[in-house]
Design a protein around this motif. Structure first.
Motif, PDB file in Angstrom:
ATOM      1  N   VAL A  53       0.820  -1.259  -0.251  1.00  0.00           N
ATOM      2  CA  VAL A  53       0.048   0.045  -0.050  1.00  0.00           C
ATOM      3  C   VAL A  53       1.050   1.267  -0.108  1.00  0.00           C
ATOM      4  N   PRO A  54       1.957   1.184   0.907  1.00  0.00           N
ATOM      5  CA  PRO A  54       2.689   2.588   0.841  1.00  0.00           C
ATOM      6  C   PRO A  54       3.516   2.738  -0.646  1.00  0.00           C
ATOM      7  N   LEU A  55       4.012   1.653  -1.215  1.00  0.00           N
ATOM      8  CA  LEU A  55       4.405   1.887  -2.448  1.00  0.00           C
ATOM      9  C   LEU A  55       3.211   2.309  -3.585  1.00  0.00           C
ATOM     10  N   TYR A  56       2.165   1.839  -3.341  1.00  0.00           N
ATOM     11  CA  TYR A  56       1.013   2.326  -4.168  1.00  0.00           C
ATOM     12  C   TYR A  56       0.786   3.750  -4.258  1.00  0.00           C
ATOM     13  N   GLU A  57       0.928   4.204  -3.073  1.00  0.00           N
ATOM     14  CA  GLU A  57       0.623   5.501  -2.727  1.00  0.00           C
ATOM     15  C   GLU A  57       1.598   6.600  -3.294  1.00  0.00           C
ATOM     16  N   ARG A  58       2.919   6.270  -3.537  1.00  0.00           N
ATOM     17  CA  ARG A  58       3.919   7.079  -3.768  1.00  0.00           C
ATOM     18  C   ARG A  58       4.184   6.803  -5.160  1.00  0.00           C
ATOM     19  N   THR A  59       3.552   6.059  -5.874  1.00  0.00           N
ATOM     20  CA  THR A  59       3.953   5.703  -7.255  1.00  0.00           C
ATOM     21  C   THR A  59       2.927   6.531  -8.029  1.00  0.00           C
ATOM     22  N   SER A  60       3.225   7.028  -9.221  1.00  0.00           N
ATOM     23  CA  SER A  60       2.663   7.768 -10.103  1.00  0.00           C
ATOM     24  C   SER A  60       2.392   6.997 -11.269  1.00  0.00           C
ATOM     25  N   LEU A  61       3.322   6.489 -11.969  1.00  0.00           N
ATOM     26  CA  LEU A  61       2.919   5.781 -13.092  1.00  0.00           C
ATOM     27  C   LEU A  61       3.325   4.133 -12.792  1.00  0.00           C
ATOM     28  N   PHE A  62       2.224   3.529 -13.143  1.00  0.00           N
ATOM     29  CA  PHE A  62       1.932   1.980 -12.974  1.00  0.00           C
ATOM     30  C   PHE A  62       2.069   1.176 -14.342  1.00  0.00           C
ATOM     31  N   ARG A  63       3.090   0.034 -14.535  1.00  0.00           N
ATOM     32  CA  ARG A  63       3.107  -0.352 -15.753  1.00  0.00           C
ATOM     33  C   ARG A  63       2.780  -1.666 -15.188  1.00  0.00           C
ATOM     34  N   ILE A  64       1.678  -2.404 -15.703  1.00  0.00           N
ATOM     35  CA  ILE A  64       1.287  -3.539 -15.388  1.00  0.00           C
ATOM     36  C   ILE A  64       1.009  -4.670 -16.475  1.00  0.00           C
ATOM     37  N   TYR A  65       1.561  -5.836 -16.275  1.00  0.00           N
ATOM     38  CA  TYR A  65       1.400  -6.842 -17.271  1.00  0.00           C
ATOM     39  C   TYR A  65       0.891  -8.442 -16.542  1.00  0.00           C
ATOM     40  N   GLU A  66      -0.290  -8.750 -17.001  1.00  0.00           N
ATOM     41  CA  GLU A  66      -0.642  -9.888 -16.255  1.00  0.00           C
ATOM     42  C   GLU A  66      -0.931 -10.941 -17.432  1.00  0.00           C
ATOM     43  N   HIS A  67      -0.408 -12.072 -17.003  1.00  0.00           N
ATOM     44  CA  HIS A  67      -0.634 -13.036 -18.140  1.00  0.00           C
ATOM     45  C   HIS A  67      -1.824 -14.399 -18.027  1.00  0.00           C
ATOM     46  N   TYR A  87      -8.241   5.628  -8.438  1.00  0.00           N
ATOM     47  CA  TYR A  87      -8.970   7.045  -8.390  1.00  0.00           C
ATOM     48  C   TYR A  87      -8.442   8.290  -7.933  1.00  0.00           C
ATOM     49  N   GLN A  88      -7.296   8.149  -7.376  1.00  0.00           N
ATOM     50  CA  GLN A  88      -6.551   9.155  -6.977  1.00  0.00           C
ATOM     51  C   GLN A  88      -5.904  10.149  -8.094  1.00  0.00           C
ATOM     52  N   ALA A  89      -5.799  11.472  -7.970  1.00  0.00           N
ATOM     53  CA  ALA A  89      -5.275  12.188  -8.889  1.00  0.00           C
ATOM     54  C   ALA A  89      -3.772  12.201  -9.035  1.00  0.00           C
ATOM     55  N   GLY A  90      -3.206  12.448 -10.111  1.00  0.00           N
ATOM     56  CA  GLY A  90      -1.912  12.180 -10.409  1.00  0.00           C
ATOM     57  C   GLY A  90      -1.339  10.745 -10.710  1.00  0.00           C
ATOM     58  N   LYS A  91      -2.211  10.046 -10.678  1.00  0.00           N
ATOM     59  CA  LYS A  91      -1.819   8.348 -10.917  1.00  0.00           C
ATOM     60  C   LYS A  91      -2.173   7.997 -12.458  1.00  0.00           C
ATOM     61  N   HIS A  92      -1.489   7.168 -12.777  1.00  0.00           N
ATOM     62  CA  HIS A  92      -1.645   6.550 -14.266  1.00  0.00           C
ATOM     63  C   HIS A  92      -1.681   5.313 -14.484  1.00  0.00           C
ATOM     64  N   PHE A  93      -2.126   4.552 -14.848  1.00  0.00           N
ATOM     65  CA  PHE A  93      -2.232   2.933 -14.933  1.00  0.00           C
ATOM     66  C   PHE A  93      -2.064   2.263 -16.469  1.00  0.00           C
ATOM     67  N   SER A  94      -0.818   1.962 -16.850  1.00  0.00           N
ATOM     68  CA  SER A  94      -0.704   1.346 -18.273  1.00  0.00           C
ATOM     69  C   SER A  94      -0.849  -0.015 -18.056  1.00  0.00           C
ATOM     70  N   VAL A  95      -1.615  -0.804 -18.397  1.00  0.00           N
ATOM     71  CA  VAL A  95      -1.955  -2.308 -18.159  1.00  0.00           C
ATOM     72  C   VAL A  95      -2.079  -3.165 -19.336  1.00  0.00           C
ATOM     73  N   LEU A  96      -1.373  -4.147 -19.460  1.00  0.00           N
ATOM     74  CA  LEU A  96      -1.388  -5.119 -20.445  1.00  0.00           C
ATOM     75  C   LEU A  96      -1.948  -6.305 -19.707  1.00  0.00           C
ATOM     76  N   ILE A  97      -3.021  -6.849 -20.653  1.00  0.00           N
ATOM     77  CA  ILE A  97      -3.538  -8.133 -20.240  1.00  0.00           C
ATOM     78  C   ILE A  97      -3.864  -9.315 -21.270  1.00  0.00           C
ATOM     79  N   GLU A  98      -3.057 -10.361 -20.940  1.00  0.00           N
ATOM     80  CA  GLU A  98      -3.289 -11.432 -22.095  1.00  0.00           C
ATOM     81  C   GLU A  98      -4.620 -11.783 -22.081  1.00  0.00           C
ATOM     82  N   GLU A  99      -5.363 -12.108 -23.519  1.00  0.00           N
ATOM     83  CA  GLU A  99      -6.555 -12.872 -23.517  1.00  0.00           C
ATOM     84  C   GLU A  99      -6.667 -13.931 -22.723  1.00  0.00           C
TER      85      GLU A  99
END
Length: 285
Positions: A106-120, A165-177
């Motif tokens: 949770v603390p890491l999420y709070e201080r992160t601005s850009l999330f790049r997420i890949y789930e397979h 939903y927090q301001a200043g955050k962005h989530f770039s997400v890749l999901i395998e079909e």
């Protein structure tokens, strides 16, 4: 420290030693000369280079300064910091229940601005429904033989989602079909999860790309991974949470993310794949 932790940590220490040796030889210094310059016993040099002693951050700085390789200091220090913490065993983290594991980052999420997420093979936790999360977590509680705090764990996972939903955050997400087709729970649970995914796609802070099955692609990643602000990578195995902080290694994950993103589809095309998968589900009426 368990054997499961010791082996990768030792390998990392040996790899660090090899890099230190390359830096020394690249500076045309023998071990004894370097020892003389540093004021250390020459056996200390040997132990560091063979992984028998993990150097401190200050020792890294001294080594690189004498070898005229100060540009290597940030990368080497990140390696030192990760050797003891790269593996955080799930069973140790969940000794008092799964809820604690849900709260670790949770603390890491709070201080992160850009999330790049890949789930397979699963929908990312930040976008899961409570029912989907419950179906997934119930397996891990049983598998890891942790105290059964399923209800509290699901609540903790849902509370983590406030970050999207927090301001200043962005989530770039890749999901395998394939993730869309992997069930956790019933067909009804899966249908609800796919609907939830369609909903979060409309958020201005969230960009979701779907990598279609049966396409020509440049690469395949062996596991899912999350990149936080281009500085920290986290990935999970069935028994451990692996943390990557070495800048050169983080860059490789960024490169991998770019390759995967090159074949993902977005917007209307991504929605079409999700709705098509949902229509294939058995009727939930």
């Amino acid at each position: 420290m368990s054997t499961r932790q010791l082996i990768p940590a030792q390998r990392a220490a040996e790899a660090l030693g090899q890099r230190l040796r390359e830096i020394r030889t690249g500076a045309n210094l023998t071990g004894r000369v370097l020892a003389s310059e540093t004021g250390w016993h020459y056996t200390k040099i040997s132990r560091m280079e063979h992984g028998g002693k993990t150097p401190t951050e200050e020792e890294i700085r001294i080594w690189c300064r004498i070898c005229d390789a100060e540009d290597q200091i940030p990368d080497l220090i990140a390696t030192v910091q990760s050797i003891q913490s790269m593996y955080q065993e799930f069973r140790r983290q969940t000794h008092y229940g799964m809820k604690r594991l849900m709260q670790v980052h949770v603390p890491l999420y709070e201080r992160t601005s850009l999330f790049r997420i890949y789930e397979h093979n699963a929908i990312p936790g930040l976008f899961q429904t409570a029912d989907y999360a419950a179906a997934m977590l119930s397996f891990w509680i049983s598998f890891l033989d942790t105290p059964n705090d399923l209800e509290a764990s699901v609540v903790a996972r849902m509370e983590r989602q406030r970050v999207i939903y927090q301001a200043g955050k962005h989530f770039s997400v890749l999901i395998e079909e394939q993730s869309l087709r992997t069930w956790f729970g019933t067909a009804e649970v899966q249908a609800g999860q796919l609907d939830r995914l369609l909903t979060v796609m409309s958020l201005p802070t969230v960009s979701i790309g779907i990598i279609p099955m049966m396409i020509e692609r440049p690469c395949v990643s062996s596991t899912g991974f999350w990149i936080f602000d281009d500085e920290f990578v986290c990935l999970e195995t069935p028994t451990a949470n692996i943390e990557v902080t070495r800048p050169s290694e983080v860059k490789l994950y960024l490169r991998m993310f770019g390759h995967l993103a090159s074949v993902a589809v977005y917007g209307k095309a991504a929605r079409h794949i999700i709705t098509s998968v949902a229509q294939e589900l058995p009727s939930t009426k």
